[in-house]
Motif scaffolding. Sequence first.
Motif, mmCIF file in Angstrom:
data_model
loop_
_atom_site.group_PDB
_atom_site.id
_atom_site.type_symbol
_atom_site.label_atom_id
_atom_site.label_comp_id
_atom_site.label_asym_id
_atom_site.label_seq_id
_atom_site.Cartn_x
_atom_site.Cartn_y
_atom_site.Cartn_z
ATOM 1 N N VAL A 40 0.836 -1.205 0.000
ATOM 2 C CA VAL A 40 0.000 0.000 0.000
ATOM 3 C C VAL A 40 0.876 1.261 0.000
ATOM 4 N N SER A 41 2.035 1.161 0.630
ATOM 5 C CA SER A 41 2.934 2.328 0.702
ATOM 6 C C SER A 41 3.659 2.573 -0.621
ATOM 7 N N VAL A 147 7.070 0.145 5.071
ATOM 8 C CA VAL A 147 5.955 0.157 6.024
ATOM 9 C C VAL A 147 4.815 -0.656 5.410
ATOM 10 N N THR A 149 0.726 -2.380 5.989
ATOM 11 C CA THR A 149 -0.565 -2.092 6.619
ATOM 12 C C THR A 149 -1.378 -3.386 6.736
ATOM 13 N N LEU B 268 -4.134 6.919 6.319
ATOM 14 C CA LEU B 268 -2.814 6.669 5.718
ATOM 15 C C LEU B 268 -1.993 7.947 5.509
ATOM 16 N N ALA B 272 3.738 8.737 7.707
ATOM 17 C CA ALA B 272 3.656 7.517 8.507
ATOM 18 C C ALA B 272 3.871 6.279 7.653
ATOM 19 N N LEU B 273 3.613 6.396 6.359
ATOM 20 C CA LEU B 273 3.843 5.278 5.438
ATOM 21 C C LEU B 273 5.299 5.232 4.976
ATOM 22 N N GLU B 274 6.018 6.323 5.217
ATOM 23 C CA GLU B 274 7.411 6.381 4.763
ATOM 24 C C GLU B 274 8.375 5.738 5.763
ATOM 25 N N SER B 275 8.053 5.834 7.051
ATOM 26 C CA SER B 275 8.940 5.243 8.061
ATOM 27 C C SER B 275 8.155 4.952 9.326
ATOM 28 N N VAL B 276 8.448 3.803 9.940
ATOM 29 C CA VAL B 276 7.784 3.487 11.215
ATOM 30 C C VAL B 276 8.218 4.442 12.319
#
Lengths: 392, 392
Positions: A40-41, A147, A149, B268, B272-276
């Motif tokens: 998804v990322s 990342v 999901t 989303l 936040a999707l780029e790095s935990v």
Amino acid sequence: MISRLLTTFLVAACIACSSAAYADLLVEKKTFSSKNFSTVSGETIAEVNVGWEAYGKLNENRDNVILITHFFSGNSHAAGKYTPDDPQPGYWDAIIGPGKAIDTNKYYVISSDTLVNAFPNLPHVVTTGPASINPETGKPYGLDFPVVTIRDFVNVQHALLQSLGIKKLHAVVGASMGSLQAIEWAAAYPDMVERMVSVIGAGAMDAWTITALEHWARPIRLDPNWNGGDYYSGPAPLVGVTNSLVMITQQAMHPVAFNAMSPAQEVLPKSALESVLNGLPATDFWFGGAAQRAPLADANHILYLVRANQLFVAGHDKDLATGLAQVKAKTLFLPAKNDLLLQPYLAKQAVDVLEEQGKQPKYAEIDGTFGHLDGVYNIQSKAEELAEFINN
Amino acid sequence: MISRLLTTFLVAACIACSSAAYADLLVEKKTFSSKNFSTVSGETIAEVNVGWEAYGKLNENRDNVILITHFFSGNSHAAGKYTPDDPQPGYWDAIIGPGKAIDTNKYYVISSDTLVNAFPNLPHVVTTGPASINPETGKPYGLDFPVVTIRDFVNVQHALLQSLGIKKLHAVVGASMGSLQAIEWAAAYPDMVERMVSVIGAGAMDAWTITALEHWARPIRLDPNWNGGDYYSGPAPLVGVTNSLVMITQQAMHPVAFNAMSPAQEVLPKSALESVLNGLPATDFWFGGAAQRAPLADANHILYLVRANQLFVAGHDKDLATGLAQVKAKTLFLPAKNDLLLQPYLAKQAVDVLEEQGKQPKYAEIDGTFGHLDGVYNIQSKAEELAEFINN
């Protein structure tokens, strides 16, 4: 959330776990592999491997399939034993098996591992995540792993089912993080899913739960051995992982069961008066148990699992209502009355939205003194409702 | 548990906090000093200094005294303002003042700081603990400071009252950790205490609470800057303290209020999707706020406060029943219905023991959506019961 420690304590209390009941359910872990998996990322994972196991027989039409999705600390071992002398069966053995609520005489029950499983070092867990080898470098991914999901977990399972020629799910059933996958299945693949059971679950994370999950990640990031996620050639951040595991275990429980399992404390124990760093009976018990399990976990995997959960909104669309508008499945929600982690209000939110959309979700609360873990340990108390829902 | 951050948000909602109501209650912080203080752990502290403040007037017989004992993250600023333009009054200003439930027209209300206050760097806090200078070395004690208990806090207050010639307490009233001190007062000095009010309290810690408290200590011990407690000449372990403060704040709250105060999260979020490791709106908000307050706290003081609470059993005697057998005071217990930190079962345990001993404890639950913090923010909802108890 179930831990080996807990299971060891509690297996004796499991009503349906007499050796006679599961003597004939021996299971085998299999591995599903997929190349160039798109996340998804927007990233690509060169190779994804996840474990799965199955109970019962796939019928000719391949339409008697029930998918089981697992919780944060769990894995695909939902029922049966690997060998007759295994000390304990899978976590939902009380409701999955021949003649049980999820009847393996009728259904082909598939249980799948997720990506970034928290305990990749357990012998029967097969997963892909930061601890896996990055084929580009020949070294573990670490934080270069994309990342992922809950939708990614579901998409891996979708690819697994496709590989088996399965186009319909009679039902998808999951507890806790498994319930997020179950409802995501119903939102993402509405034409495939006929029934959805959310046990101790939620339709979307709220700020409370996002922050509670963050506390599971922070001790790992504070441990100097974590080293920015690059620890695979040195000592693992086991203290951080230990602190995280105790927090997960406690939040998944309720004071009644937690206190019953903890050792008693004499008044003013001498060593506790000597230094604030000395342990107490309860802290020695819980942190000691978690320290034993910590080497089986992977610190980065826990960070990735936390993030997957934090980002969850069913459907991963504009909002919860938009996501749930896609759902065509019949739905059943079974929160635990005394759950302190994913409290029943979270399941009710999803139920309310579905009702507003003219659907007819079913709802019942699981009683018990384990809190969140009543979704695992007391699931048999809802066996009748579950069987009725599954069979109709 | 109250934080400056929270107070800033909530003061607007405080019904009794109109400027007219406290215009005439200006207070002054004073310091009580005592030499060679003996601790329960058998050590001697060369010099103890704690802050205190008072509202109302001491009568000639010195028998109109009500003592207020404070909670974990609090201090002795229970009511009034230091200057007319202070942005906010003391934490229980809604019930302490002229004509209020604890009526300063009748009573001389003393509020005392404890040893090892969590926020020794706040300008109005006076406390003695690991950050204080050890006269033997000329350097901060660090972990050489003796372990202290709730009984020690009470004994310091006892010495303060002695210095003022006070031999009777009309009442002692405290919230959370303050309630532990209040009940300890009634058990340790039964002939001095006529009334005891435990708000959001407990008679003894259980394994659940001891372990929950341990989670507040562990992030500090994991922070490399903590350095075994010896950080006073270097950078303080502010990341560990920050993690601890967020945990304390969240556990003192309930999802309803917590979610209402948190920023919303889009579905989303890209970063936040780029790095935990990237923050989310809710985590940025709560961890950011705590990071601002962290320099006001002292890491070792938090460890010592955690330990004092973990060791608590009213009376510090053989067991809870033995301790409570000493109590002669009339007692009132006011837990918060939605408290997730010290749940009402803990107050009920003490009530049950007192009833078995033929005493007549009173019990009522505070409603609200703040959870534990309803003992602070919604205390005015029990103003009538409180006034009746205090005045009879």
